[in-house]
Scaffold this active site. Structure first.
Site, PDB file in Angstrom:
ATOM      1  N   TYR A 166     -41.765 -22.585 -41.433  1.00 20.66           N
ATOM      2  CA  TYR A 166     -40.714 -22.597 -40.416  1.00 20.66           C
ATOM      3  C   TYR A 166     -41.384 -22.488 -39.062  1.00 20.66           C
ATOM      4  CZ  TYR A 166     -36.669 -21.020 -37.662  1.00 20.66           C
ATOM      5  OH  TYR A 166     -35.685 -20.903 -36.720  1.00 20.66           O
ATOM      6  N   ASP A 268     -49.449 -21.593 -35.652  1.00 20.24           N
ATOM      7  CA  ASP A 268     -48.203 -20.892 -35.343  1.00 20.24           C
ATOM      8  C   ASP A 268     -48.377 -19.452 -35.811  1.00 20.24           C
ATOM      9  OD1 ASP A 268     -45.725 -19.743 -35.290  1.00 20.24           O
ATOM     10  OD2 ASP A 268     -44.661 -21.486 -36.102  1.00 20.24           O
ATOM     11  N   LYS A 296     -43.219 -12.878 -32.102  1.00 20.71           N
ATOM     12  CA  LYS A 296     -42.666 -11.591 -32.561  1.00 20.71           C
ATOM     13  C   LYS A 296     -43.586 -10.392 -32.308  1.00 20.71           C
ATOM     14  CE  LYS A 296     -40.106 -14.091 -36.053  1.00 20.71           C
ATOM     15  NZ  LYS A 296     -39.166 -13.992 -37.119  1.00 20.71           N
TER      16      LYS A 296
HETATM   17  N1  PLP Z   1     -42.630 -19.856 -36.135  1.00 19.64           N
HETATM   18  C1  PLP Z   1     -42.632 -19.000 -37.157  1.00 19.64           C
HETATM   19  C2  PLP Z   1     -43.810 -18.928 -38.066  1.00 19.64           C
HETATM   20  C3  PLP Z   1     -41.539 -18.164 -37.381  1.00 19.64           C
HETATM   21  O1  PLP Z   1     -41.543 -17.328 -38.425  1.00 19.64           O
HETATM   22  C4  PLP Z   1     -40.447 -18.239 -36.480  1.00 19.64           C
HETATM   23  C5  PLP Z   1     -39.283 -17.359 -36.665  1.00 19.64           C
HETATM   24  O2  PLP Z   1     -39.109 -16.705 -37.659  1.00 19.64           O
HETATM   25  C6  PLP Z   1     -40.499 -19.146 -35.426  1.00 19.64           C
HETATM   26  C7  PLP Z   1     -41.602 -19.940 -35.275  1.00 19.64           C
HETATM   27  C8  PLP Z   1     -39.374 -19.227 -34.450  1.00 19.64           C
HETATM   28  O3  PLP Z   1     -39.404 -18.124 -33.615  1.00 19.64           O
HETATM   29  P1  PLP Z   1     -38.075 -17.647 -32.835  1.00 19.64           P
HETATM   30  O4  PLP Z   1     -37.134 -17.126 -33.873  1.00 19.64           O
HETATM   31  O5  PLP Z   1     -38.585 -16.605 -31.887  1.00 19.64           O
HETATM   32  O6  PLP Z   1     -37.549 -18.851 -32.136  1.00 19.64           O
END
Ligand code: PLP
Length: 460
Positions: A166, A268, A296
């Site tokens: 994700y 990511d 996060k």
């Molecule tokens: N990338 C990863 C690996 C994530 O786990 C998430 C959210 O859970 C995101 C991107 C998206 O982040 P946000 O919820 O702050 O938009």
């Protein structure tokens, strides 16, 4: 019933969330919220179809490692806001920094402050691959910026992304997160499946979907189409299909192939960043990406994200070729929170202690599953982990779909929640440990786990 009435009433109109747990006020609030908010919640991960069936818990408050729901139940919290609460709830240093900033200085200025350069300096000092960094608010935005920048830099359009990961909900990447395998094409060369309708047609032409942890599939597609591929976008540890570690050598091969073909490697690290150490997964695993995305872990519970990496790539942002906008980017609250969070994270021994407490939990859970004779094992790294109820090894999304027993996971979750241990009901999420979790929390969690495992063992 309107929301204020629901807030003062218990409902018996829903089946309980978990047997033995009184969650009637949550049920009533959910009923009222559903008339106002589609699905009753403001993110898919909290929806009934994400596992919070028949309704999610409604929260009263959190403190440290504990969360209290509106019915007065208290839980040891391993959901942790799905990751941001790395210090637990209401961390004093971060909270105070935000309060001070708002009271003494303001919130949004549409002009820079020295504080954001201070934060940039801390990120750059912590993560060697990051030579320059831009700040924004969410992981979704930061990934969007990273992929746009990679395309602009390479003058190529395709992005490789992996099934089961994700990367936020923007149109360009919200594909093949958890597709039905029946619709997702062959194992070695999946087709792009949108996360529902509404995606513009043609986006998928710019995506190559691959199984993760398969170096051969990656090498094959790069050999064939390398000169059209702008970026490989990956989590360094797969945290959105439970917890799946990279096979030995896999990320190294990915680094080698991308470098050889001038493909931008984007890590990511929204979940892993500043959680697996100050330098994130890349520091821990010893791989240097070209661009990285953080979210996060850096805000101590406040919305803040960062995208950074090689200065020659970031130069396209510097000279305005690639636009990164945002009214709220680097707003005072976010920057105050992240500055305080990174100062706190720099505390000597913080990660060593966090890892030690997490290892105790992971090892304890593994032993309990094993002693109970359950077909289960625990996968994780540092303060991230998940229990897989499976007899086969799981290395990618399709393994998980084929081998993970979602039904037993559900019963595990029920049992733990009714004993005061909270984590996400989805087997494809993670348990997060915070610096507020103590050995006593772990011991209490393991006591609950022992009892649930014994119950499961009787029925499996
Ligand atoms: N990338 C990863 C690996 C994530 O786990 C998430 C959210 O859970 C995101 C991107 C998206 O982040 P946000 O919820 O702050 O938009």
């Amino acid at each position: 019933m309107n929301i204020d009435m629901a807030d003062n009433a218990a409902s018996s109109s829903h089946a309980g969330l978990v047997p033995g747990l009184d969650t009637q006020r949550s049920a009533a609030l959910f009923g009222a919220a559903c008339t106002l908010i589609p699905g009753g919640v403001n993110s898919t991960a909290r929806a009934t179809w994400a596992g919070w069936s028949p309704y999610p818990l409604f929260v009263e408050s959190g403190q440290g490692s504990r969360l209290r729901d509106v019915d007065g139940n208290e839980y040891i919290d391993y959901l942790l806001g799905l990751g941001p609460m790395i210090f637990g709830h209401r961390p004093p240093r971060v909270t105070q920094a935000v309060v001070d900033f708002i009271q003494n200085r303001g919130t949004v200025f549409a002009l820079p402050t020295a504080d954001e350069a201070r934060l940039a300096q801390k990120i750059i000092d912590a993560v060697p691959s990051v030579e320059q960094v831009r700040l924004c608010n969410t992981g979704t935005e930061a990934v969007l910026y990273a992929t746009r920048l990679a395309r602009a830099f390479t003058k190529r359009s395709k992005i490789i992304r992996f099934e089961g990961m994700y990367h936020g909900f923007s149109d360009g990447v919200y594909w093949s997160k958890h597709p039905s395998i029946a619709k997702a094409g062959p194992d070695a060369r999946p087709v792009a499946v949108p996360q529902g309708p509404g995606m513009p047609k043609g986006v998928e032409d710019n995506l190559i979907i691959l199984p993760w942890n398969d170096a051969e599939a990656l090498a094959e597609v790069i050999a064939r189409e390398g000169d059209t591929i702008a970026a490989v976008l990956t989590e360094p540890v797969m945290c959105n299909t439970g917890c799946i570690l990279p096979k030995p050598g896999y990320l190294e091969t990915m680094r080698e192939l991308t470098r050889k073909h001038d493909i931008v490697l984007i890590f990511d690290e929204v979940i892993t960043g500043f959680r697996l150490g100050l330098a994130g997964a890349q520091g821990r695993l010893g791989i240097t990406p070209d661009l990285s995305v953080f979210a996060k872990g850096i805000g101590g519970g406040f919305p803040v994200a960062a995208m950074g990496g090689r200065a020659d790539i970031m130069a396209l942002v510097a000279n305005g070729t690639v636009s990164m906008a945002g009214t709220y980017s680097a707003n005072g609250i976010a920057i105050a929170a992240a500055n305080a969070a990174l100062d706190e994270l720099a505390t000597p021994q913080l990660y060593a202690t966090l890892d030690a407490v997490s290892d105790e939990l992971r090892a304890g859970l593994a032993k309990i599953m094993n002693d109970a004779g359950l077909p289960a094992y625990v996968v994780g790294i540092g303060p991230l982990m998940q229990v897989w109820f499976a007899t086969e090894e799981i290395h990618n999304y399709r393994d998980a779909e084929r081998h993970a027993d979602q039904e037993i996971f559900r019963r595990w979750w029920h049992g733990m929640l009714s004993r005061g241990v909270l984590f996400h009901p989805g087997a494809y999420e993670n348990l997060f440990v915070s610096t507020a979790h103590t050995r006593a929390d772990v011991a209490a969690t393991l006591d609950a786990a022992r009892s649930v495992a014994a119950e499961l063992a009787r029925s499996v």
